[in-house]
Write an enzyme that holds these catalytic residues in place. Structure first.
Site, PDB file in Angstrom:
ATOM      1  N   SER A 151       0.857  -1.189   0.000  1.00 40.50           N
ATOM      2  CA  SER A 151       0.000   0.000   0.000  1.00 40.50           C
ATOM      3  C   SER A 151       0.888   1.233   0.000  1.00 40.50           C
ATOM      4  O   SER A 151       2.069   1.155   0.371  1.00 40.50           O
ATOM      5  CB  SER A 151      -0.846  -0.005   1.279  1.00 40.50           C
ATOM      6  OG  SER A 151      -1.518   1.230   1.442  1.00 40.50           O
ATOM      7  N   TYR A 164      -1.574  -0.716  10.608  1.00 39.36           N
ATOM      8  CA  TYR A 164      -1.750  -1.106   9.197  1.00 39.36           C
ATOM      9  C   TYR A 164      -0.466  -0.791   8.433  1.00 39.36           C
ATOM     10  O   TYR A 164       0.056  -1.626   7.685  1.00 39.36           O
ATOM     11  CB  TYR A 164      -2.954  -0.369   8.609  1.00 39.36           C
ATOM     12  CG  TYR A 164      -3.218  -0.687   7.152  1.00 39.36           C
ATOM     13  CD1 TYR A 164      -3.650  -1.952   6.754  1.00 39.36           C
ATOM     14  CD2 TYR A 164      -3.045   0.287   6.162  1.00 39.36           C
ATOM     15  CE1 TYR A 164      -3.896  -2.245   5.406  1.00 39.36           C
ATOM     16  CE2 TYR A 164      -3.294   0.002   4.820  1.00 39.36           C
ATOM     17  CZ  TYR A 164      -3.717  -1.261   4.442  1.00 39.36           C
ATOM     18  OH  TYR A 164      -3.966  -1.543   3.115  1.00 39.36           O
TER      19      TYR A 164
HETATM   20  P1  NDP Z   1     -11.249  -6.211  -0.080  1.00 43.42           P
HETATM   21  O1  NDP Z   1     -11.731  -6.119   1.325  1.00 43.42           O
HETATM   22  O2  NDP Z   1     -12.217  -6.112  -1.172  1.00 43.42           O
HETATM   23  O3  NDP Z   1     -10.429  -7.567  -0.272  1.00 43.42           O
HETATM   24  C1  NDP Z   1      -9.683  -8.146   0.753  1.00 43.42           C
HETATM   25  C2  NDP Z   1      -9.561  -9.626   0.466  1.00 43.42           C
HETATM   26  O4  NDP Z   1      -8.756 -10.238   1.483  1.00 43.42           O
HETATM   27  C3  NDP Z   1     -10.913 -10.320   0.464  1.00 43.42           C
HETATM   28  O5  NDP Z   1     -10.987 -11.174  -0.640  1.00 43.42           O
HETATM   29  C4  NDP Z   1     -10.892 -11.139   1.751  1.00 43.42           C
HETATM   30  O6  NDP Z   1     -11.621 -12.351   1.565  1.00 43.42           O
HETATM   31  C5  NDP Z   1      -9.394 -11.426   1.887  1.00 43.42           C
HETATM   32  N1  NDP Z   1      -9.040 -11.797   3.249  1.00 43.42           N
HETATM   33  C6  NDP Z   1      -9.143 -11.053   4.375  1.00 43.42           C
HETATM   34  N2  NDP Z   1      -8.747 -11.770   5.435  1.00 43.42           N
HETATM   35  C7  NDP Z   1      -8.386 -12.997   4.962  1.00 43.42           C
HETATM   36  C8  NDP Z   1      -7.886 -14.176   5.571  1.00 43.42           C
HETATM   37  N3  NDP Z   1      -7.680 -14.260   6.893  1.00 43.42           N
HETATM   38  N4  NDP Z   1      -7.627 -15.245   4.785  1.00 43.42           N
HETATM   39  C9  NDP Z   1      -7.850 -15.183   3.446  1.00 43.42           C
HETATM   40  N5  NDP Z   1      -8.292 -14.101   2.815  1.00 43.42           N
HETATM   41  C10 NDP Z   1      -8.564 -13.021   3.568  1.00 43.42           C
HETATM   42  O7  NDP Z   1     -10.122  -5.093  -0.215  1.00 43.42           O
HETATM   43  P2  NDP Z   1      -9.009  -4.785  -1.325  1.00 43.42           P
HETATM   44  O8  NDP Z   1      -9.263  -5.495  -2.563  1.00 43.42           O
HETATM   45  O9  NDP Z   1      -8.853  -3.330  -1.328  1.00 43.42           O
HETATM   46  O10 NDP Z   1      -7.703  -5.383  -0.597  1.00 43.42           O
HETATM   47  C11 NDP Z   1      -6.752  -6.181  -1.257  1.00 43.42           C
HETATM   48  C12 NDP Z   1      -5.355  -5.757  -0.823  1.00 43.42           C
HETATM   49  O11 NDP Z   1      -5.110  -4.435  -1.299  1.00 43.42           O
HETATM   50  C13 NDP Z   1      -5.151  -5.723   0.676  1.00 43.42           C
HETATM   51  O12 NDP Z   1      -3.897  -6.311   0.989  1.00 43.42           O
HETATM   52  C14 NDP Z   1      -5.136  -4.242   1.001  1.00 43.42           C
HETATM   53  O13 NDP Z   1      -4.389  -3.951   2.158  1.00 43.42           O
HETATM   54  C15 NDP Z   1      -4.515  -3.682  -0.262  1.00 43.42           C
HETATM   55  N6  NDP Z   1      -4.746  -2.253  -0.499  1.00 43.42           N
HETATM   56  C16 NDP Z   1      -6.019  -1.772  -0.718  1.00 43.42           C
HETATM   57  C17 NDP Z   1      -6.210  -0.401  -0.920  1.00 43.42           C
HETATM   58  C18 NDP Z   1      -7.585   0.193  -1.085  1.00 43.42           C
HETATM   59  O14 NDP Z   1      -7.709   1.438  -1.073  1.00 43.42           O
HETATM   60  N7  NDP Z   1      -8.636  -0.583  -1.272  1.00 43.42           N
HETATM   61  C19 NDP Z   1      -5.082   0.516  -0.966  1.00 43.42           C
HETATM   62  C20 NDP Z   1      -3.807  -0.110  -0.749  1.00 43.42           C
HETATM   63  C21 NDP Z   1      -3.665  -1.431  -0.550  1.00 43.42           C
HETATM   64  P3  NDP Z   1     -12.504 -13.099   2.663  1.00 43.42           P
HETATM   65  O15 NDP Z   1     -13.110 -12.065   3.545  1.00 43.42           O
HETATM   66  O16 NDP Z   1     -13.482 -13.858   1.819  1.00 43.42           O
HETATM   67  O17 NDP Z   1     -11.535 -14.003   3.362  1.00 43.42           O
END
Ligand code: NDP
Length: 256
Positions: A151, A164
């Site tokens: 990020s 975070y």
């Molecule tokens: P979402 O919340 O849409 O996606 C997060 C994903 O992580 C979901 O598919 C969730 O699936 C999965 N997840 C969470 N916990 C677990 C776990 N314990 N085991 C397996 N899977 C898990 O958010 P984003 O798409 O935005 O996030 C994706 C990445 O991008 C993250 O690492 C985030 O930190 C990063 N990011 C996002 C930004 C933003 O502005 N959106 C900016 C910078 C970085 P499920 O709940 O089904 O397990």
């Protein structure tokens, strides 16, 4: 002779995408499948993954996994190896962002961020590593890829998101160290650092804190998940001799 660089094909390769049930992970899985990869969709919400796998057809496998649980991650890769016999690409995308002022934060939210954002990346990388090294020795690409989704917060700490940020700084340090270790074995490591992106990420923030942030968040410029996924697919389709180490990608109007 053309002056254009030809992207690598992903046909015949297998990609594992964590956090594929929504947001950037789902968009990445769709793009990798469109580019010819067989895609393993990994996350906890198996209903979402199963639906996506259905849409993608024969090219996809849905596996329920909590990336913080090393045994579950081992079982994920056992299933991938028994179904397809190889892993060419690992996208460590699963993450949680439970932000808010430190004095209000429950310790278990901090632990969850460390467990998912850091241990999740380490568990998946450690267990996938021998398979990636093996895939890099063979056709169709003679190279393998690890993409770690960090990020902008992995470069700059701010009040309210100290933990975070700490987890994403850790992902950055791990990525650069492991990149150097794996370079001679043709396993490329790419760190992708997105800015604000329109996904479900903020929906897990404590509702009291979320309400306070809502006005500021409404003003934020955002990228789509597909726009960020595009940087991931760009990295993994570079020619065998080219490794993209880091991509910092922000909405045009995001200043910091
Ligand atoms: P979402 O919340 O849409 O996606 C997060 C994903 O992580 C979901 O598919 C969730 O699936 C999965 N997840 C969470 N916990 C677990 C776990 N314990 N085991 C397996 N899977 C898990 O958010 P984003 O798409 O935005 O996030 C994706 C990445 O991008 C993250 O690492 C985030 O930190 C990063 N990011 C996002 C930004 C933003 O502005 N959106 C900016 C910078 C970085 P499920 O709940 O089904 O397990």
């Amino acid at each position: 002779m053309t002056s254009h660089v030809k992207p690598l094909t992903l046909t015949g390769t297998v990609a594992v995408v964590t956090g594929a049930s929504s947001g950037i992970g789902e968009a990445t899985a769709r793009q990798l499948a469109e580019l010819g990869a067989t895609v393993v969709l990994a996350a906890r919400r198996i209903d979402r993954l199963t639906q996506l796998a259905k849409e993608l057809g024969k090219q996809a496998l849905a596996v329920e996994v909590d990336v913080a649980d090393a045994n579950a991650v081992k079982s994920l890769f056992d299933q991938v190896m028994s179904a397809y016999g190889r892993v060419d690409t690992l996208v460590n995308n699963a993450g949680v962002m439970l932000i808010g002022p430190a004095h209000m934060a429950p310790l278990d939210e901090w632990k969850q961020m460390v467990d998912v954002n850091v241990m999740g990346v380490l568990n998946c990388t450690k267990i996938a590593l021998p398979y990636l090294v093996e895939a890099a020795k063979s056709a169709p690409r003679n190279v393998a890829d690890i993409v770690n989704v960090s990020s902008v917060a992995g470069r700059k700490a701010q009040p309210g998101s100290a933990v975070y940020s700490a987890t994403k700084f850790a992902v950055g340090a791990f990525s650069d160290g492991i990149r150097q270790e794996l370079a001679s074995q043709h396993v490329r490591v790419t760190l992708v650092e997105p800015g604000f992106t329109d996904t479900e990420l903020a929906s897990h923030i404590n509702p009291v804190i979320l309400e306070k942030m809502q006005a500021a968040m409404a003003q934020m410029p955002r990228m789509t998940a597909h726009e960020v996924a595009d940087s991931i697919t760009f990295a993994v389709t570079r020619p065998t001799g080219v490794s993209i180490s880091e991509i910092l990608i922000r909405p045009t109007e995001q200043e910091r």
